[in-house]
Motif scaffolding. Structure first.
Motif, PDB file in Angstrom:
ATOM      1  N   LEU A  99      52.846  31.926  57.638  1.00  0.00           N
ATOM      2  CA  LEU A  99      51.764  31.245  56.947  1.00  0.00           C
ATOM      3  C   LEU A  99      51.287  30.051  57.786  1.00  0.00           C
ATOM      4  N   PRO A 100      50.000  29.769  57.783  1.00  0.00           N
ATOM      5  CA  PRO A 100      49.483  28.609  58.515  1.00  0.00           C
ATOM      6  C   PRO A 100      50.122  27.309  58.028  1.00  0.00           C
ATOM      7  N   VAL A 101      50.468  26.451  58.971  1.00  0.00           N
ATOM      8  CA  VAL A 101      51.018  25.137  58.609  1.00  0.00           C
ATOM      9  C   VAL A 101      50.081  24.011  59.041  1.00  0.00           C
ATOM     10  N   GLN A 134      50.664  18.547  64.239  1.00  0.00           N
ATOM     11  CA  GLN A 134      51.697  18.569  63.213  1.00  0.00           C
ATOM     12  C   GLN A 134      51.067  18.526  61.817  1.00  0.00           C
ATOM     13  N   PRO A 135      51.761  19.082  60.814  1.00  0.00           N
ATOM     14  CA  PRO A 135      51.194  19.148  59.461  1.00  0.00           C
ATOM     15  C   PRO A 135      50.772  17.803  58.882  1.00  0.00           C
ATOM     16  N   ARG A 161      48.358  18.961  55.969  1.00  0.00           N
ATOM     17  CA  ARG A 161      49.173  19.377  54.831  1.00  0.00           C
ATOM     18  C   ARG A 161      48.390  19.284  53.514  1.00  0.00           C
ATOM     19  N   THR A 162      47.666  18.174  53.282  1.00  0.00           N
ATOM     20  CA  THR A 162      46.951  18.023  52.011  1.00  0.00           C
ATOM     21  C   THR A 162      45.837  19.062  51.880  1.00  0.00           C
ATOM     22  N   MET A 171      47.488  17.830  47.125  1.00  0.00           N
ATOM     23  CA  MET A 171      46.147  17.860  47.705  1.00  0.00           C
ATOM     24  C   MET A 171      45.483  16.488  47.710  1.00  0.00           C
ATOM     25  N   LEU A 172      46.172  15.479  47.206  1.00  0.00           N
ATOM     26  CA  LEU A 172      45.598  14.133  47.199  1.00  0.00           C
ATOM     27  C   LEU A 172      45.580  13.537  48.609  1.00  0.00           C
TER      28      LEU A 172
END
Length: 923
Positions: free
Chosen positions: A5-7, A163-164, A188-189, A383-384
């Motif tokens: 999965l994409p990171v 990096q994420p 990441r978000t 997601m914030l």
């Protein structure tokens, strides 16, 4: 073994190109007048953005540098974002800059200071807008594309390790309550949001289009069609055609667009059963509350126009989200064909996976409210956003204990479903656009008659109202029971309305004067908008509203003239019907256009007048020249007694006569008529007179012009008769822009000062010799301008019409024209035929015209649709005006395409932009 999965976001584009190489991106741009579609496969797009990224590295910027992307087309923005991400830079999307010089310069300086650097990627036009600010590193997209064409890097090329939790994309807030904040999202978000949205497939939202309209669908391999808003606004049928032809499953339509599409499409009885809409599964809506009745009517219209209504599964999915939440994070899919909404506005629903929501007390921001109780909406989840860039104070104040983000909205959660009931933030949302209340209040405080610091504006939406409005509460500087109270109140309310319309395109629904001794302030010396709004809704301010109505009626009565003749009484009845007033409220001295009329109201007056007086025609131009009821009655009496009679030609048509500032003269476009300016003129009420110049040849006994010189000389003399001395303000839309230039040259030769020359989307060479300028061209150009045919239809018709006779051509376009539009324009085939003659005569004049000479300064207004077409812009387009302006010509972008710049949807923004240029010239 399934792929990892994409990171990071970079993994999304690589995986999509590898797993779905032939899936497609389709783009309909703002400049595609013929709605042609550009297509790129995932594979070719991935190669393209990798090449762009390689070219970006030539800038030698350190990893993590912020690149401000200032572009207009979806494809360009999309490509720039991916190129930045691949190159290790952080893209920051910049929406359209303000046309107001001071605001634009202030914003750009703020961004420069915030980021401690300014790397801008833009177009040539964007660079011109930025040339007044020093210290910017400006890179042109055209240069980047040219440089990237030298590369063919591997599709999996990775120049920098990502990096994420690295900063990924920065989004600017609207800045409606001050300068924009910069919202930082990490890989990441954004990925958390994309995965959560993709599960429920709620992927298209306008708040952060690059995420929901592009990245989330891309993560799941979905082909995408990206349409510039102007393409839909200018041709609502393209919305249905795209669903039909591209088999669209999910689309996004904010409430104001749903309302517009409903209005435009419900008239099209000729299209019942025309479109295959079986593919559409969900319509997502956001930006402002969705009116339940409007949404229900919209769904009913689409089913009516569908080829097989029973195969149409139309689910409207209102959503809530913010820049800080990666756009939509709460949704409520509802099938309006089978489910009756519970409230006036559609519920906003439940949070996506990973997101939580709660309602708390606004006072402490922590005490959770019971189910069904109103309070402050807070959300939290992966997601914030992580922070506001370089603004730790704003970041910390936006969160409370437990990681809950304070949205600033007032909501209710009932049985797990959320709906909004207000807003803590200082904004008004009109047609999906946020306007800052403090800025509006600041300007209104300057109105004579308003007590400083005793004015407040508050959002308000009446039952059934399609978009939000607002109320003004204020304390007058004069005694409401004093001798001159009525006239003082009338002048104050007129000034408040004028400023409101000019700033946020809408007049207040209520203006409520409250004596200063009854206007409560807090211990901190502030007015409470919430308390004032509550008092209004509870009826506690009714006595103040009643007193204001009494005084305004008194002021009106001082100049009231009772209609006396039978003709005046009949017209008063028609005026009252059009404006939804009592017949006794209409004065013989009332000016039709000062009452807030539109071009549609003008057609209604003409139609009702002809029917009542049994006249074959009341010429529209005569209504324009006799807008006062008593004057129009005298004209109608002359028709009744003598029949239609030829009058001496006068090109001047007064569209509004109030105000003390320098008058504005607007020359007709290439169709020769001036009806198109009616909606624009009303924005100048009580500010400056607005005159239009109409071509010769429409009326019996009047010949057409035979040269540009004859026309310009005639117009210059007419302007002189109306305004004998300068300074002058001249403008023209399309063809009229060149005529404004020619008139200005004559005035300057006579020693007069021309302070403003506005040219709206026309080349200095007037007639585009690339086109075959025959009678067929005249027919189709006029029909396009009058919205009788679309651009697609005009292009398709041209080859088949040319071999036909003139009569046959008129018959064909007549049959293809919408009946309701023909009725609105009061056209007949003979009138259309004659109108083409007048329009054709103007083209004939322009064929031999070659611009020469110069004027002091020019203001050129460029439609969004043109500014990205570099070849047209620099050669046959508007840039050649530089050679005819002694000062550097100023180029200002306005929304829309050439043929719809002045229509109902675009004129509110056009007038604001146009006014800033008048003010910049000292007018």
């Amino acid at each position: 073994m399934s792929p990892a999965l994409p990171v990071t976001l970079n993994d999304i584009i690589s995986q999509a190109a590898e797993r779905f190489p032939s899936h497609e991106f389709s783009f309909i741009t703002s400049s595609a007048h013929n709605s042609s579609i550009k297509v790129k496969t995932f594979s070719s797009f991935n190669q393209y953005v990798h090449n762009l990224a390689h070219a970006m590295l030539e800038w030698k910027k350190p990893a993590g540098s912020i690149i401000i992307i200032y572009l207009t087309e979806h494809e360009d923005n999309m490509a720039a974002i991916w190129a930045c991400l691949i190159a290790g830079y952080v893209p920051c999307l910049q929406p359209a800059l303000s046309a107001q010089q001071a605001h634009k310069d202030g914003h750009v300086a703020h961004i420069k200071n915030l980021f401690s650097s300014s790397n801008w990627l833009t177009t040539e036009v964007g660079a011109e807008q930025l040339n007044s600010i020093d210290g910017l590193d400006i890179y042109l997209l055209s240069d980047l594309k040219s440089s990237s064409s030298n590369y063919n890097v591997p599709a999996d090329w990775v120049p920098r390790n990502t990096q994420p939790d690295d900063d990924a994309i920065i989004f600017l807030t609207s800045g409606s309550t001050g300068f924009s904040k910069a919202v930082v999202h990490t890989h990441r978000t954004i990925l958390a949001a994309c995965y959560a949205k993709g599960e429920a497939w709620v992927g298209l939202d306008h708040v952060a289009g690059s995420l929901e309209m592009h990245m989330a669908p891309l993560l799941f391999g979905a082909s995408q069609t990206h349409v510039h808003a102007s393409a839909i606004l200018s041709d609502p049928l393209s919305y249905l055609r795209l669903i039909d032809e591209k088999c669209i499953n999910i689309t996004f339509s904010p409430n104001f667009l749903i309302a517009k599409l409903k209005r435009d499409l419900e008239k099209r009885s000729d299209l019942i059963g025309t479109f295959d809409l079986s593919s559409i599964k969900r319509i997502i809506s956001g930006g402002e509350a969705v009116v339940s009745k409007t949404a229900q009517s919209f769904v009913a219209v689409l089913k009516k126009l569908a080829r097989d209504p029973f195969k149409v599964s139309l689910i409207i999915s209102p959503g809530f989200g913010m820049t800080e939440t990666c756009a939509g994070c709460i949704y409520e899919p509802i099938d309006l064909a089978t489910t009756e909404p519970k409230h006036e506005f559609l519920d906003l629903g439940r949070p996506i996976r990973g997101c939580e929501m709660r309602i708390v007390s606004p006072e402490d921001g922590k005490t959770v409210r019971a189910d069904g109780e109103s309070g402050e909406l807070q959300v939290r989840g992966p997601m914030l956003f992580v922070r506001y860039y370089n603004n730790m104070e704003a970041t910390s104040s936006s969160f409370v204990e437990g990681g809950w983000y304070r949205t600033g909205d007032v909501g209710i959660i009932e049985n797990g479903v959320m709906r909004l009931s207000g807003r803590i933030k200082d904004t008004i949302i009109i047609h999906g656009i946020s306007y800052g209340i403090p800025e509006l209040e600041t300007y209104l405080q300057t109105v004579e008659g308003v007590t400083h610091s005793f004015l407040a504006a508050a959002p308000y939406r009446a039952d059934g109202q399609e978009t939000e409005g607002f109320i003004i509460f204020y304390s007058p500087t004069f005694d409401l029971n004093g001798e001159h109270a009525s006239m003082n109140l009338f002048a104050t309310h007129r000034a408040i309305r004028d400023i409101s319309v000019k700033m946020i395109t809408l007049s207040p629904q209520f203006i409520i004067p409250i004596p200063i001794n009854q206007m409560e302030k807090s211990t901190l010396g502030k007015l409470s908008r919430a308390r004032l709004s509550s008092l209004f809704k509870q009826g506690e301010l009714a006595k103040h509203i009643a007193r204001a109505d009494e005084l305004l009626s008194e002021a009106r009565g001082a100049s009231f003239v009772i209609p006396s003749t039978e003709t005046e009484k009949a017209l008063a009845k028609i005026y009252a019907m059009i404006f939804n007033l009592e017949e006794n409220d209409i004065s013989a001295s009332d000016n039709f256009f000062d009452m807030g009329s539109t071009s549609i109201d003008l057609i209604r007056l003409k139609r009702e007048g002809e029917a009542h007086f049994e006249l074959p025609e009341i010429p529209t131009i005569q209504i324009l020249k006799h807008p006062v009821l008593s004057s129009l009655a005298n004209y109608v009496n002359s028709l009744l007694s003598k029949g239609t009679q030829a009058e001496e030609y006068d090109p001047i048509v007064p569209l509004q006569l109030t105000g003390n500032k320098t008058p504005l003269f607007f020359v007709h476009p290439g169709v020769g008529e001036v009806l198109i300016y009616i909606n624009l003129a009303k924005y100048f009420q009580n500010e400056r007179p607005f005159y239009a110049l109409r071509a010769r040849g429409f009326d019996a006994g009047h010949s057409v012009f035979t040269s540009v010189d004859e026309m310009a000389t005639c117009y210059a003399a007419a302007v002189k008769r109306t305004q004998p001395t300068g300074p002058y303000a001249l403008a023209g839309y399309s063809y009229g822009g060149v005529m404004a230039f020619e008139i200005a040259k004559r005035f300057e030769a006579m020693g007069d000062e021309v302070k403003f020359i506005g040219v709206v989307d026309i080349s200095p060479h007037l007639v585009d010799r690339r086109y075959k300028l025959d009678w067929t061209y005249c027919v189709l150009s006029l029909c396009l301008f009058l919205s009788l045919v679309t651009k697609d239809a005009a292009d398709d018709l041209a080859p088949s019409l040319r071999p036909l006779s003139r009569k046959e051509q008129i018959e064909i376009v007549w049959k293809q024209s919408p009946p309701e539009r023909l009725l609105e324009l009061q056209l007949t085939p003979d009138k259309l035929d004659h109108w083409v003659d007048v329009s054709g005569s103007l083209i004939e004049c322009g064929k031999d015209y070659d611009p020469s000479g110069s004027v002091a300064a020019l203001d050129i207004f460029v439609p969004e649709a043109l500014r990205e077409r570099k070849e047209d812009w620099e050669t046959t387009g508007l840039k050649p005006w530089d050679a005819f302006s002694r000062e550097q010509a100023t180029y200002t972008v306005v929304p829309g395409h050439h043929h719809n710049l002045m229509d109902f949807d675009h004129v509110p923004q056009f007038q604001k932009i146009f006014r800033t240029r008048l003010e910049a010239r000292g007018l």
